[in-house]
Write an enzyme that holds these catalytic residues in place. Sequence first.
Site, PDB file in Angstrom:
ATOM      1  N   SER A 128       0.816  -1.212   0.000  1.00  0.00           N
ATOM      2  CA  SER A 128       0.000   0.000   0.000  1.00  0.00           C
ATOM      3  C   SER A 128       0.856   1.270   0.000  1.00  0.00           C
ATOM      4  CB  SER A 128      -0.952  -0.011   1.205  1.00  0.00           C
ATOM      5  OG  SER A 128      -0.224  -0.225   2.399  1.00  0.00           O
ATOM      6  N   GLU A 157      11.061  -9.002  -4.553  1.00  0.00           N
ATOM      7  CA  GLU A 157      11.560  -7.775  -3.900  1.00  0.00           C
ATOM      8  C   GLU A 157      13.053  -7.916  -3.580  1.00  0.00           C
ATOM      9  OE1 GLU A 157       7.491  -6.235  -1.700  1.00  0.00           O
ATOM     10  OE2 GLU A 157       8.795  -7.587  -0.624  1.00  0.00           O
ATOM     11  N   GLY A 175       8.358  -0.534   0.387  1.00  0.00           N
ATOM     12  CA  GLY A 175       7.939  -0.426   1.785  1.00  0.00           C
ATOM     13  C   GLY A 175       8.547  -1.562   2.597  1.00  0.00           C
ATOM     14  N   ALA A 176       8.057  -1.735   3.815  1.00  0.00           N
ATOM     15  CA  ALA A 176       8.504  -2.847   4.671  1.00  0.00           C
ATOM     16  C   ALA A 176       7.436  -3.088   5.731  1.00  0.00           C
ATOM     17  CB  ALA A 176       9.833  -2.519   5.333  1.00  0.00           C
ATOM     18  N   ASP A 177       7.514  -4.251   6.336  1.00  0.00           N
ATOM     19  CA  ASP A 177       6.597  -4.566   7.442  1.00  0.00           C
ATOM     20  C   ASP A 177       7.181  -4.130   8.780  1.00  0.00           C
ATOM     21  OD1 ASP A 177       4.538  -5.963   5.881  1.00  0.00           O
ATOM     22  OD2 ASP A 177       6.219  -7.286   5.407  1.00  0.00           O
ATOM     23  N   GLY A 202       3.151  -8.943   2.124  1.00  0.00           N
ATOM     24  CA  GLY A 202       2.340  -8.996   0.903  1.00  0.00           C
ATOM     25  C   GLY A 202       2.752 -10.135  -0.017  1.00  0.00           C
ATOM     26  N   LYS A 219       6.137   1.200  12.060  1.00  0.00           N
ATOM     27  CA  LYS A 219       6.944   0.034  11.650  1.00  0.00           C
ATOM     28  C   LYS A 219       8.389   0.094  12.122  1.00  0.00           C
ATOM     29  CE  LYS A 219       4.152  -0.891   7.599  1.00  0.00           C
ATOM     30  NZ  LYS A 219       4.064  -0.801   6.143  1.00  0.00           N
TER      31      LYS A 219
HETATM   32  C1  5RP Z   1       5.283  -7.053   0.373  1.00  0.00           C
HETATM   33  C2  5RP Z   1       6.078  -6.239   1.321  1.00  0.00           C
HETATM   34  C3  5RP Z   1       5.602  -4.866   1.614  1.00  0.00           C
HETATM   35  O1  5RP Z   1       6.640  -3.966   1.379  1.00  0.00           O
HETATM   36  C4  5RP Z   1       5.185  -4.787   3.046  1.00  0.00           C
HETATM   37  O2  5RP Z   1       4.220  -5.790   3.292  1.00  0.00           O
HETATM   38  C5  5RP Z   1       4.633  -3.414   3.406  1.00  0.00           C
HETATM   39  O3  5RP Z   1       3.377  -3.241   2.845  1.00  0.00           O
HETATM   40  P1  5RP Z   1       2.504  -1.948   3.109  1.00  0.00           P
HETATM   41  O4  5RP Z   1       3.198  -0.811   2.431  1.00  0.00           O
HETATM   42  O5  5RP Z   1       1.166  -2.288   2.484  1.00  0.00           O
HETATM   43  O6  5RP Z   1       2.383  -1.745   4.600  1.00  0.00           O
HETATM   44  O7  5RP Z   1       7.087  -6.649   1.834  1.00  0.00           O
HETATM   45  O8  5RP Z   1       5.780  -8.350   0.251  1.00  0.00           O
END
Ligand code: 5RP
Length: 226
Positions: free
Chosen positions: A33, A106, A85-87, A100, A124
Amino acid sequence: MPTDKSLEKKRRAAQAAVPYIESGMLLGIGTGSTVNELIEVLKERKIQLRGAVSSSSQTSEKLKAARIPELDLNTTGDLPLYIDGADEADADGVLIKGGGAALTREKVVAAASKRFICIIDDSKLVPVLGRFPLPVEVIPMARSYVARQIVKLGGQPVWREGTVTDNGNPILDVHNLKITDPKALESALNQIAGVVTVGLFAWRRADILIVAGDSDVRVLDIGARG
Ligand code: 5RP
């Protein structure tokens, strides 16, 4: 479901990455997102790119809708810039990714890029990685074997049922990790037969971390620290 406030932070993190993008550039683009906000910003500001290398089918669709030409990494050579992005992230730019399910592509695009900018909202940023379950992509027949090896390393793997990656593989989400030595853990997990990709980005971490808070955006230039 993200709140409007968290989406607004994601938008501001994406906007803060724009000064790093040069007109006519070849760009690697992540998934999620936050990256979707970046694609919107590129579209709104009519930023012309030579093209983009996508990290997922989801991002490919967004690029198509934004009329940004998608290029094949096999034809581009290394990329000047990758934005994703990242989690979860720590202040050294080490990341957990794969929420995701796009972790493998990635990781490939990040590895093939000279500079990696990670855009996140401040929820995060953590002192120690591991609160977010660590995604591990495995080949289908190795799922249970890999899970048993992960238990021996102290993790609690949970099969993400119903999810299949763009590469046709399942994902194990590893709970209960306190990742104090991320490079060692990434290497150990990579050694397990059947593991395709570990969603820990320690060996190839972000060079720049852009963190959007309620009222500010911080830019951590990790590469410049040496
Ligand atoms: C997908 C990822 C995304 O970068 C991660 O899940 C972050 O997602 P978002 O921007 O929706 O919070 O690693 O595999």
